[in-house]
Design a protein around this motif. Structure first.
Motif, PDB file in Angstrom:
ATOM      1  N   HIS A   4      45.205 -27.904  41.191  1.00  0.00           N
ATOM      2  CA  HIS A   4      43.893 -27.803  41.852  1.00  0.00           C
ATOM      3  C   HIS A   4      43.237 -29.178  42.040  1.00  0.00           C
ATOM      4  CE1 HIS A   4      44.317 -23.508  41.238  1.00  0.00           C
ATOM      5  NE2 HIS A   4      44.486 -23.713  39.956  1.00  0.00           N
ATOM      6  N   THR A   5      43.978 -30.071  42.668  1.00  0.00           N
ATOM      7  CA  THR A   5      43.484 -31.418  42.916  1.00  0.00           C
ATOM      8  C   THR A   5      43.352 -31.656  44.419  1.00  0.00           C
ATOM      9  OG1 THR A   5      44.578 -32.249  40.931  1.00  0.00           O
ATOM     10  CG2 THR A   5      43.892 -33.885  42.558  1.00  0.00           C
ATOM     11  N   GLU A   6      42.139 -31.993  44.876  1.00  0.00           N
ATOM     12  CA  GLU A   6      41.920 -32.297  46.284  1.00  0.00           C
ATOM     13  C   GLU A   6      42.713 -33.533  46.680  1.00  0.00           C
ATOM     14  OE1 GLU A   6      40.279 -30.875  48.756  1.00  0.00           O
ATOM     15  OE2 GLU A   6      39.688 -29.140  47.558  1.00  0.00           O
TER      16      GLU A   6
ATOM     17  N   ASP B 170      52.476 -20.120  46.982  1.00  0.00           N
ATOM     18  CA  ASP B 170      51.348 -19.207  47.132  1.00  0.00           C
ATOM     19  C   ASP B 170      51.691 -18.047  48.055  1.00  0.00           C
ATOM     20  OD1 ASP B 170      49.464 -20.419  45.438  1.00  0.00           O
ATOM     21  OD2 ASP B 170      48.992 -21.917  46.944  1.00  0.00           O
TER      22      ASP B 170
ATOM     23  N   GLU C 236      48.297 -28.312  44.668  1.00  0.00           N
ATOM     24  CA  GLU C 236      47.796 -26.932  44.638  1.00  0.00           C
ATOM     25  C   GLU C 236      47.916 -26.336  43.244  1.00  0.00           C
ATOM     26  OE1 GLU C 236      49.657 -24.495  47.566  1.00  0.00           O
ATOM     27  OE2 GLU C 236      48.534 -25.365  49.240  1.00  0.00           O
TER      28      GLU C 236
END
Length: 477
Positions: free
Chosen positions: A353-355, A112, A350
């Motif tokens: 998109h998994t907590e 990122d 990331e």
């Protein structure tokens, strides 16, 4: 003596150039860090800077600052120069920006960070690159310590069985450390391991001064071994000695501590200072290689870095001290391998998109990652290491270009990042073109020439396109 001068230069580099780099970046002590804004009790947990410095040192210092410098010692004093100047002007700058940009971007991982500064395409490339590198690191840092532990326990069991036993034990620990909250294992025991690591390096240094004071660099001069075993200094010494001078793997580790930093003013000690400490470890083992063995040929015939560690520690520090020093070297890769798998889990999380606050979510990613890692551990170590070396320095180049772009868009002194980025880009390009086993096997002169041109082309691209805004970059960074 060169060793004392080299250590002094590292200290001065931290105090002077490290402060300069911090000033160019522009810390904001009043700004709340991700550890305070996103505290989740798992990955975002505030810890004191002395503890973060020791953990950072263990996270980044795998077998690289030991095995790499031992192999690099064959090139003579050039290895010392690369460790010192590479650490001060490249490696520590790389680690500082990898950590502090993560702080500014809310604890973001390196893909990122790259995406915010070099665009979405670079982000996706970096995501794949980082995931593969972290897997390779985890595997390398399981098989290397398993080999040393197998040497310590040799004679009790069948050699192959002993090696398998230690690999299973190490992977089991890696799995546990990857899924539990960072302050439960890493935050509690790593500072102790960090202290032991430093004591080990100091102990070996004292042993050299006591028992080998008349033999320091006895066979070395600047003309010795420009091509040991037919391998040239440029570009191979800069690939061989990575973690002791400049390592892209560190950019995947610094965000782990960026999520635990209490104040931005602590970044210089944790990130820049962590790399300087690793540079010191690299200096120790370059010195062992060039001092402990009377001739370069004896070093080449020593049986590899693991054997050098085993024999030199035992002879310099005696049976008990030798075992403790060897265990210190074992701790290095183990405490980097687990955080490599942890960073791999977070990078994948990331991307999809998994907590990661729930244990089940962490397990869903960790289990397949470790299955792949176990499969890769069956591949020949030397093959894995060659791919690790090139991908490691390529990752370092990308991270440095991201830092350079960040500074360039803000009209700050980008040269502190763009010059080392140009250099290591040239090295990585030349290496993959020249390397006969995993690369293209091209002529050395042609490979080096193309590498230099490619590095300069990347610099020109930064100067021409680097100020273009990146749409996804968060505001106020």
């Amino acid at each position: 003596m060169w060793f004392i001068l080299a250590v002094a230069m590292l200290i001065v580099g931290y105090l002077v150039y490290g402060k300069f780099v911090e000033k160019v970046f522009g810390i904001k002590p009043e700004r709340a860090t991700p550890a305070k804004l996103k505290n989740d009790g798992v990955d975002f947990v505030a810890m004191p800077k002395w503890k973060l410095w020791l953990i950072q040192l263990l996270n980044i210092a795998g077998v690289g600052p030991v095995f790499g410098p031992i192999l690099g010692a064959l090139y003579g004093p050039v290895a010392l120069l690369w460790v010192v100047f590479g650490t001060i002007f490249a490696g520590a700058v790389h680690d500082y920006f990898s950590g502090m940009l993560s702080v500014r971007y809310g604890g973001a991982n390196v893909p990122d960070i790259v995406g915010y500064n070099l665009g979405k395409g670079a982000k996706y490339v970096m995501r794949v690159f980082a995931t593969i590198l972290l897997l390779l690191v985890g595997v390398v840092f399981a098989t290397a310590p398993a080999g040393l532990l197998a040497k310590l326990t040799a004679g009790y069991f069948d050699n192959n069985l002993t090696m398998t036993f230690w690999i299973v034990i190490i992977f089991a620990y890696y799995f546990l450390a990857t899924i539990v909250p960072i302050d439960k294992i890493i935050g509690r025991i790593y500072p102790i391991f960090g202290a032991l690591l430093i004591i080990m390096a100091i102990g070996v240094t004292i042993g050299l001064f006591v028992y080998k004071s008349g033999d320091f660099y006895s066979w070395c001069d600047f003309d010795v071994n420009p091509h040991p075993k037919g391998l040239p200094i440029w570009p191979l010494v800069f690939i061989t000695i990575a973690c002791g001078a400049l390592s892209g793997f560190h950019s995947t580790q610094s965000p782990l501590m960026a999520r635990c930093l209490e104040n931005e003013k602590e970044g210089r000690m944790v990130f820049y200072g962590g790399m300087v400490a690793e540079g010191f470890i690299g200096l120790v083992w370059v010195t062992v290689g060039m001092t402990f063995y009377p001739t370069a040929q004896e070093l080449m015939n020593a049986g590899g870095p693991a054997s050098v560690v085993f024999e030199s520690c035992r002879d310099l520090l005696g049976p008990i001290g030798g075992i403790l020093a060897i265990l210190g070297v074992v701790i290095l890769p183990i405490t980097s391998g687990d955080t490599a798998f942890r960073a791999c889990r977070l990078t994948i999380a990331e991307a999809i998109h998994t907590e990661q606050t729930k244990a089940t979510s962490r397990l869903l990613i960790a289990v397949p990652v470790f299955i792949i890692g176990i499969i890769l551990s069956q591949v020949d170590f030397n093959v894995i290491w060659r791919y690790f070396g090139w991908s490691n320095q390529s990752l370092a180049a990308i991270a440095l270009w991201a830092a350079a772009a960040y500074l360039y868009r803000r009209n700050k002194l980008h040269w502190i990042a763009s010059i080392p980025a140009t250099f290591i880009t040239s090295i990585a390009a030349a290496y993959i073109l020249y390397e006969p086993n995993m690369g293209f096997g091209m002529d050395l002169t042609v490979s080096n020439g193309v590498g230099i041109v490619f590095g300069l082309a990347c610099l020109v691209a930064l100067l021409v396109f680097g100020k273009r805004p990146v749409a996804d970059e968060p505001a106020g960074v």
